[in-house]
Design an enzyme around this catalytic site. Structure first.
Site, PDB file in Angstrom:
ATOM      1  N   LYS A  56      26.402 -53.028 -67.424  1.00 25.97           N
ATOM      2  CA  LYS A  56      25.847 -54.257 -66.653  1.00 25.97           C
ATOM      3  C   LYS A  56      24.875 -54.434 -67.326  1.00 25.97           C
ATOM      4  CE  LYS A  56      28.849 -52.902 -63.494  1.00 25.97           C
ATOM      5  NZ  LYS A  56      30.201 -52.460 -64.311  1.00 25.97           N
ATOM      6  N   SER A 179      41.490 -55.468 -64.769  1.00 28.71           N
ATOM      7  CA  SER A 179      40.690 -54.495 -64.478  1.00 28.71           C
ATOM      8  C   SER A 179      39.223 -55.319 -64.174  1.00 28.71           C
ATOM      9  CB  SER A 179      40.524 -53.394 -65.113  1.00 28.71           C
ATOM     10  OG  SER A 179      39.814 -53.687 -66.349  1.00 28.71           O
ATOM     11  N   TYR A 180      38.239 -54.999 -63.532  1.00 30.69           N
ATOM     12  CA  TYR A 180      36.981 -55.347 -63.562  1.00 30.69           C
ATOM     13  C   TYR A 180      36.180 -55.369 -65.013  1.00 30.69           C
ATOM     14  CZ  TYR A 180      34.739 -50.625 -63.555  1.00 30.69           C
ATOM     15  OH  TYR A 180      34.669 -49.522 -64.023  1.00 30.69           O
ATOM     16  N   ILE A 181      36.610 -54.238 -65.690  1.00 32.75           N
ATOM     17  CA  ILE A 181      36.190 -54.166 -67.146  1.00 32.75           C
ATOM     18  C   ILE A 181      36.718 -55.167 -67.976  1.00 32.75           C
ATOM     19  CG2 ILE A 181      36.463 -52.736 -69.167  1.00 32.75           C
ATOM     20  CD1 ILE A 181      36.988 -50.356 -67.224  1.00 32.75           C
ATOM     21  N   LEU A 183      37.228 -58.509 -66.990  1.00 30.76           N
ATOM     22  CA  LEU A 183      36.722 -59.546 -66.418  1.00 30.76           C
ATOM     23  C   LEU A 183      35.017 -59.724 -66.848  1.00 30.76           C
ATOM     24  CD1 LEU A 183      38.458 -60.135 -62.946  1.00 30.76           C
ATOM     25  CD2 LEU A 183      38.214 -61.768 -64.908  1.00 30.76           C
ATOM     26  N   GLU A 184      34.376 -58.593 -66.841  1.00 31.51           N
ATOM     27  CA  GLU A 184      33.104 -58.144 -67.068  1.00 31.51           C
ATOM     28  C   GLU A 184      33.025 -58.515 -68.544  1.00 31.51           C
ATOM     29  OE1 GLU A 184      31.590 -55.322 -63.329  1.00 31.51           O
ATOM     30  OE2 GLU A 184      31.380 -54.727 -65.310  1.00 31.51           O
ATOM     31  N   ASP A 307      35.813 -38.652 -60.289  1.00 32.82           N
ATOM     32  CA  ASP A 307      36.924 -39.043 -61.136  1.00 32.82           C
ATOM     33  C   ASP A 307      38.128 -38.186 -61.377  1.00 32.82           C
ATOM     34  OD1 ASP A 307      35.966 -41.624 -61.136  1.00 32.82           O
ATOM     35  OD2 ASP A 307      35.426 -41.768 -63.343  1.00 32.82           O
ATOM     36  N   HIS A 441      15.689 -68.066 -44.454  1.00 35.76           N
ATOM     37  CA  HIS A 441      15.904 -69.391 -44.840  1.00 35.76           C
ATOM     38  C   HIS A 441      14.782 -69.681 -45.744  1.00 35.76           C
ATOM     39  CE1 HIS A 441      16.892 -73.771 -45.337  1.00 35.76           C
ATOM     40  NE2 HIS A 441      15.702 -73.967 -45.196  1.00 35.76           N
TER      41      HIS A 441
END
Length: 474
Positions: A56, A179-181, A183-184, A307, A441
């Site tokens: 991150k 996986s998200y890995i 794409l990140e 895990d 807003h």
């Protein structure tokens, strides 16, 4: 080896100091129990030291780097805009150290004893801890196993724990998987000038079809090559270059070369050295510990969380499972089970993706009548002034009951906004529960309101459709 005397008796012994372990240790200490936390490496586990935080940090650096043009437009003098990866590495590693020290301080503040070493069960109420030449034995009333899982990376490839801990930027990077890995890493390293390619054996990334379409558009816009539906992926080597051969969706044989290749890994529980066979803990074929909704194993006084209990592999799951296990362990008759039906999916891509609940494909497959509403972020005032207009919000409501089925977002603010969807689904919210409240807003949150209004044919900030939103009948 020096064998210590049986000098300790603890009410609760926890193996593993990752998100599940240290969270459970603190919760047990809050109940007034004497807690021993055993960690063989570093507190914080893979998530803090090798996974979540380094990845991150990398995604955040890429996001800010990409946003520099917007800052220039706002009047800031940025200079050359050069990205110094060496300084970033210091920042990344410094944040990991800082957060690890935070976990250490929390354990100390809660009077949790921490021992470092390799743990092994000697019986169902005794555990041994080996650290160098020292071997200690501790008797316990309850134990929680939260030692995580490990991937089986192939020789010559980089693993998930290495992908976001480079010392220097690679020139090229092939990412094989969905996986998200993947794409990140693709979006982040591409932003830094790394030649990045995605190879996906599947036809999708497992997201709602509308979000999937927009994600692929963003990958194309970023000029990141994506090969979907790849088959027969094989890895070979040619000197200092790694070769990736595969058959693309058109049936054509392809060969790509790169200095670094990552492939999504198959995980197994880190249980082989714990002596679980000695005490009869039941495992599945991948060495994951079998547990119930409260983390109970086949032995009544031993629990497991995180895990090591198998997929989904998520810190969110680990934390909740660790808390649920301790509540049950403490004899709380009202302890809530760890339910992951509405576990959100988040991807720190550019723009980010967040999803929870039913996708439109699943709704169709279950023959549900539903209404879908969407809103493109380009029409949102706050997105316009921050120049983060890429993406959309999509909501699904069941026809007849008006019950929320799912929320899917791609765009700035998605990861924070998705929590509204998680709470809504857990509370069995209906469309009126989203249509009635006041929304700040200007804010990105208004995009959720617009999508909900679109689902009932009353959207304000988008052009009228030829037809009002209609239910989808199966």
């Amino acid at each position: 080896m020096v064998v210590g005397e049986l000098a300790q008796e603890k009410d609760v012994v926890i193996l593993g100091g990752g998100p599940a372990g240290y969270t459970a240790a603190i919760r047990a200490a809050q109940s007034g129990r004497e807690v021993l936390l055993i960690e063989k490496d570093q507190l914080g586990g893979t998530c803090l030291n090798k996974g979540c935080i380094p990845s991150k940090a990398t995604a955040e650096a890429a996001k800010q780097y990409k946003h520099m043009d917007h800052l220039k437009n706002m009047g800031f003098e940025i200079g050359s805009g050069h990205f110094d990866f060496g300084r970033f590495k210091e920042y990344r590693d410094g944040k990991v150290d800082q957060l690890r020290k935070g976990v250490e301080s929390l354990c100390k503040a809660n009077k949790i004893e921490v021992m470092f070493g390799e743990a092994v069960f000697l019986s169902d109420d005794r555990i041994g801890i080996e650290n160098g030449h020292q071997f200690d034995v501790v008797r316990f009333n309850h134990a929680l196993i939260s030692v995580g899982a490990s991937g089986g990376k192939k020789a010559g490839l980089i693993g998930a724990s290495d992908l976001f801990r480079f010392s220097t930027l690679p020139e090229e990077l092939i990412l094989a998987g969905s996986s998200y890995i993947v794409l990140e890493a693709a979006f982040a390293y591409h932003s830094f000038g790394v030649k990045t390619t995605i190879i996906n054996e599947g036809e999708t990334f497992g997201l709602d079809e509308t979000i999937e379409k927009e994600l692929l558009r963003q990958l194309k816009k970023a000029k990141i090559p994506v090969h979907m539906g790849a088959k027969a992926i094989k890895i070979d080597w040619n000197g200092d270059r790694t070769l990736c051969r595969f058959v693309n969706a058109k049936g054509e044989s392809m060969e790509l070369a790169s200095s670094h290749i990552y492939m999504d890994e198959q995980y197994n529980g880190n249980t082989s050295a714990l002596g679980l066979e000695r005490i009869g803990i039941e495992l599945d074929e991948n060495q994951f510990i079998k547990v119930d909704e409260w983390g109970r194993t086949s032995l009544s006084n031993i629990y497991a969380a995180g895990d090591v209990t198998g997929a989904p592999f998520s810190a969110v799951k680990a934390i909740k499972q660790g808390k649920a296990a301790v509540e049950a362990m403490m004899g709380n008759e009202h302890a809530a089970p760890a339910d992951f039906y509405y576990l959100p999916t988040i991807i720190h891509s550019q723009p980010p993706v967040a999803s929870v609940g039913m996708t439109e494909e699943v709704a169709r497959s279950e023959n549900l009548d539903y209404r879908a509403g969407t809103y493109v972020l380009g029409g949102n005032g706050y997105a316009a002034l921050t120049e983060k207009k890429d993406g959309l919000v999509k909501v699904l409501f069941e026809e007849g009951t008006d019950r929320l089925l799912g929320i899917h977002i791609i765009g700035e603010g998605a990861i924070d906004l998705i929590q509204t969807g998680v709470v809504g689904l857990e509370m069995a919210a209906r469309d009126e529960d989203f249509l009635y409240p006041n929304y700040a807003h200007p804010s990105l949150a208004e995009s959720l309101l617009e999508a909900c209004e679109d689902a009932v044919g009353k959207a304000i900030h988008q052009a009228p459709k030829n037809k009002k939103a209609e239910k989808v009948k199966m």
